[in-house]
Design an enzyme around this catalytic site. Sequence first.
Site, mmCIF file in Angstrom:
data_model
loop_
_atom_site.group_PDB
_atom_site.id
_atom_site.type_symbol
_atom_site.label_atom_id
_atom_site.label_comp_id
_atom_site.label_asym_id
_atom_site.label_seq_id
_atom_site.Cartn_x
_atom_site.Cartn_y
_atom_site.Cartn_z
ATOM 1 N N GLY A 13 2.183 -8.575 1.411
ATOM 2 C CA GLY A 13 1.544 -8.655 2.545
ATOM 3 C C GLY A 13 0.253 -8.143 3.173
ATOM 4 O O GLY A 13 -0.641 -8.351 2.264
ATOM 5 N N GLY A 14 0.051 -7.475 4.279
ATOM 6 C CA GLY A 14 -1.239 -6.692 4.503
ATOM 7 C C GLY A 14 -1.767 -5.752 3.494
ATOM 8 O O GLY A 14 -2.944 -5.617 3.304
ATOM 9 N N GLY A 34 -28.090 -28.795 -15.929
ATOM 10 C CA GLY A 34 -28.063 -27.973 -14.562
ATOM 11 C C GLY A 34 -27.976 -26.554 -14.955
ATOM 12 O O GLY A 34 -28.214 -25.707 -14.139
ATOM 13 N N ALA A 35 -27.245 -26.258 -15.934
ATOM 14 C CA ALA A 35 -26.837 -24.887 -16.271
ATOM 15 C C ALA A 35 -28.055 -24.199 -16.515
ATOM 16 O O ALA A 35 -28.022 -23.113 -16.533
ATOM 17 C CB ALA A 35 -25.586 -24.894 -17.248
HETATM 18 C C1 HXC Z 1 9.021 -0.445 6.538
HETATM 19 C C2 HXC Z 1 9.670 -0.602 4.369
HETATM 20 C C3 HXC Z 1 8.627 -1.436 4.277
HETATM 21 C C4 HXC Z 1 8.035 -2.023 5.227
HETATM 22 C C5 HXC Z 1 9.599 -1.051 2.239
HETATM 23 N N1 HXC Z 1 10.162 -0.096 3.067
HETATM 24 N N2 HXC Z 1 8.811 -1.809 2.874
HETATM 25 N N3 HXC Z 1 9.747 -0.019 5.604
HETATM 26 N N4 HXC Z 1 8.350 -1.565 6.571
HETATM 27 N N5 HXC Z 1 7.137 -2.990 5.154
HETATM 28 C C6 HXC Z 1 11.081 1.086 2.859
HETATM 29 C C7 HXC Z 1 12.594 0.429 2.557
HETATM 30 O O1 HXC Z 1 13.301 0.110 3.633
HETATM 31 C C8 HXC Z 1 12.861 1.491 1.642
HETATM 32 O O2 HXC Z 1 13.284 2.606 2.830
HETATM 33 C C9 HXC Z 1 11.600 2.154 0.956
HETATM 34 O O3 HXC Z 1 10.587 1.706 1.799
HETATM 35 C C10 HXC Z 1 11.548 1.760 -0.503
HETATM 36 O O4 HXC Z 1 11.663 0.175 -0.520
HETATM 37 P P1 HXC Z 1 12.576 -0.480 -1.579
HETATM 38 O O5 HXC Z 1 12.813 -1.776 -0.844
HETATM 39 O O6 HXC Z 1 13.911 0.495 -1.861
HETATM 40 O O7 HXC Z 1 11.769 -0.496 -2.817
HETATM 41 P P2 HXC Z 1 11.571 -1.739 -3.789
HETATM 42 O O8 HXC Z 1 12.817 -2.063 -4.308
HETATM 43 O O9 HXC Z 1 10.817 -1.089 -4.963
HETATM 44 O O10 HXC Z 1 10.901 -2.728 -3.066
HETATM 45 C C11 HXC Z 1 9.544 -2.516 -2.655
HETATM 46 C C12 HXC Z 1 9.135 -3.915 -1.898
HETATM 47 C C13 HXC Z 1 10.145 -4.248 -0.925
HETATM 48 C C14 HXC Z 1 9.128 -5.091 -2.984
HETATM 49 C C15 HXC Z 1 7.804 -3.510 -1.242
HETATM 50 O O11 HXC Z 1 10.644 -3.162 -0.188
HETATM 51 C C16 HXC Z 1 9.600 -5.182 0.251
HETATM 52 O O12 HXC Z 1 9.806 -6.436 0.086
HETATM 53 N N6 HXC Z 1 9.333 -4.639 1.380
HETATM 54 C C17 HXC Z 1 8.769 -5.351 2.499
HETATM 55 C C18 HXC Z 1 7.395 -6.244 2.234
HETATM 56 C C19 HXC Z 1 6.915 -7.128 3.309
HETATM 57 O O13 HXC Z 1 7.550 -8.151 3.588
HETATM 58 N N7 HXC Z 1 6.119 -6.451 3.973
HETATM 59 C C20 HXC Z 1 5.801 -7.133 5.393
HETATM 60 C C21 HXC Z 1 4.671 -7.770 4.975
HETATM 61 S S1 HXC Z 1 3.799 -8.326 6.371
HETATM 62 P P3 HXC Z 1 14.666 3.571 2.304
HETATM 63 O O14 HXC Z 1 14.883 4.324 3.612
HETATM 64 O O15 HXC Z 1 15.713 2.614 1.906
HETATM 65 O O16 HXC Z 1 14.063 4.521 1.083
HETATM 66 C C22 HXC Z 1 2.380 -7.723 6.748
HETATM 67 C C23 HXC Z 1 1.555 -8.250 7.631
HETATM 68 C C24 HXC Z 1 0.142 -8.032 7.467
HETATM 69 O O17 HXC Z 1 2.088 -7.111 5.854
HETATM 70 C C25 HXC Z 1 -0.725 -9.185 7.569
HETATM 71 C C26 HXC Z 1 -2.249 -9.344 7.250
HETATM 72 C C27 HXC Z 1 -2.840 -10.639 6.953
#
Ligand code: HXC
Length: 512
Positions: A172-173, A407-408
Site C-alpha cells: 500500500g502506502g 534518431g538514436a
Molecule cells: C495495522 C498491521 C498492518 C497494518 C500488519 N499489521 N499490517 N497493523 N495496520 N497495515 C500487524 C499485524 O496485525 C500483526 O500484528 C503484525 O503487524 C505482523 O503482521 P503479520 O500479518 O503477522 O505479518 P506477515 O505475515 O509477515 O505479513 C505482513 C503483511 C501483512 C504482508 C504486511 O501484515 C499485510 O498484508 N498487512 C496489510 C497490508 C495492507 O493492506 N496495508 C494497508 C494498505 S492501504 P500482531 O499483533 O498479530 O503481531 C495503504 C493506503 C495508502 O497503505 C495509500 C497511499 C496511496
Amino acid sequence: MKTLQDKYQELKKRNQEAEQGGGVARIEKHKKAGKLTARERIDLLLDAGTFVEMDKYVTHNINDFGLADKKIPGDGVVAGFGKIDGRLVYVFSQDFTVFGGSLSRTNANKIVKIMDLAMKNGAPVIGLNDSGGARIQEGVASLAGYADIFHRNVMASGVIPQISLILGPCAGGAVYSPALTDFILMTKQNSYMFITGPDVIKTVTHEEVTKDELGGAVTHNSKSGVAHLMAEDEAQAIMMIRELISFIPSNNMEKPPFVLTADPIDRINHNLDEIVPVDPNRPYDIKEIITGIVDDGIFYEVQETYAQNMVIGYGRMGGKTVAFIANQPNFLAGVLDIDASIKAARFVRFADAFNIPIVTLVDVPGFLPGVAQEFGGIIKHGAKLLYAFSEATVPKITLITRKAYGGAYDVMNSKHIGADYNLAYPTAEIAVMGVDGAVKILYRNVTDETKLQEIKSDYTEKFANPYKAAELGYIDEIILPRNTRKRLIQILEMTQNKKVENPSKKHGNIPL
Ligand code: HXC
C-alpha cells in the site's frame, strides 16, 4: 519528591522501553526470519556513535480496536540523524515488530519532521522501509500521514537525495513514498513491494502469483524497473547505500564529494584499443570500456538487471563523480527501446539535478522496431530521453564508440541537443541507418547483385566512419581508445565551471 537520581532513572527506563520495540517475542520472530531490527539497521548504516534519535517517546493516540493499552514509545519508527563517512544524513527506520511497521498519524509526523529538517539543512533522507502500509485502525488519519510524506517527497525531489531501502513486506502506502524517491534498493530475501498482495489479486483478477514473483527484488529489479539496486542481504544492502552516498552530493547546491585516488589522470590503457570490434555486427561489453577508464576500475552500476541494453551508473574520474550512460552492444545490440529510454532518462535527470557531469557512450543501431514497442508508446518514452538530455545543463560529454544510427544518434546526447564535447573512436559509424537497411530502401529496384555490392561499399565508405560528422563539426575530436581516460578528464576539467540556464518557466512538460 523525586530525587535527581529518580528522574535520571525514569529517563533510562523510558529509553529502555522504547528500545524494546514490539517486545522480545516479536523481535525473536523478526530475527528468525533473517531480519535485523530497526535499530541494528541504523547502527550498520551510520558511522559508529553518530546516530541521534528524535521523538523516541511518541505514541499513537488511538483508543479504539483495543489500542488504548497498546502504546509503544516510538510507535514503530526510529528516526533521527547521523553521519555516513562524516557527512550528515537523516534516517528513519520502520520497526516491523510494532504493528507491522504500519504508518500511524504520529509516527508519520516523526518522518515528516526529519524530512523538513533535511530540507532546511540540505542533507539526504534515507528510509529503511519495513511496513504493512497505512495503520488500519487509524483510517484516514494514517492516509493523511502518508500524503504528508508524499508531498514532502515531491518537494524534496531534486533538492536533496532521497534513498529507500525495502527491508520487509511493503504494501500500500509503504511503496508509494519509496516510488517518489531517487533510489530504491531491495534485498533478495524478505523484501517485497506491491500495491495489493497475492490474495487480493487472486480475488479480483483470479491470477495466482507468489509473493516473490509479484513483488520480490528480482521482479522489481529486472521486470518492472521499480527498483534500482539489489543486494543479497541486509548487510550488503546497507553497505551499497553507504557507497552510493559517496558518489552523490548532499544537496542540489553542492558538487559531489571528491575522493582522492592514486590512479593517474593521464593513464593510457592500451587494452581499450582491442575492445570495439571492426565488424559492426559483433557484440562487446561496453562496461569493459567504462571500467577501463574510471578511477581504479570502480563502476557503481544502477539498475544492472533491467533494460540491460542500456548501462547506467557512477564512476569517478580524477576523483570526481561522473554519471555514465551507455548503450550495451552485448544485449539486444544496444538498441533503444521503451525500458532503456525510461531507465536512462531518469538517471540523466538525477545527475542534472545534483550537479553530476554526464558521459554518454554511444553504440546504438537505432530504436527497436516492432508492434509491441509502438503500442507500448516508444514514441513518448523515447522522447523522455531526448527531453532529459536536452534540458540537462551539467557538463555533457559524448563518445561514439561505434554505431550512431538514425534518431538514436540525435537522442544519445548529440552535439545538437546540447552536448559540450563530442568524441568518436575511429570505429564510429554515423548515419541515418545501417548499410543493408539503407540500400533496401534507396535501391529496392536494383536486382543485380554486383551492382548492389558496389552501392553497399560506396555507402559504407561514405558513412561507416566518423569523418563526415567531424567535417561538419558535429564531432569535435576523433581519439584512439587508449587515450579515453586522459582526454575525458581533460574535458571534464575544461567544462567544470559550465553555467547554462534554461529559459525561465514554472516547469517543463516531459512526455510522461
Ligand atoms: C495495522 C498491521 C498492518 C497494518 C500488519 N499489521 N499490517 N497493523 N495496520 N497495515 C500487524 C499485524 O496485525 C500483526 O500484528 C503484525 O503487524 C505482523 O503482521 P503479520 O500479518 O503477522 O505479518 P506477515 O505475515 O509477515 O505479513 C505482513 C503483511 C501483512 C504482508 C504486511 O501484515 C499485510 O498484508 N498487512 C496489510 C497490508 C495492507 O493492506 N496495508 C494497508 C494498505 S492501504 P500482531 O499483533 O498479530 O503481531 C495503504 C493506503 C495508502 O497503505 C495509500 C497511499 C496511496
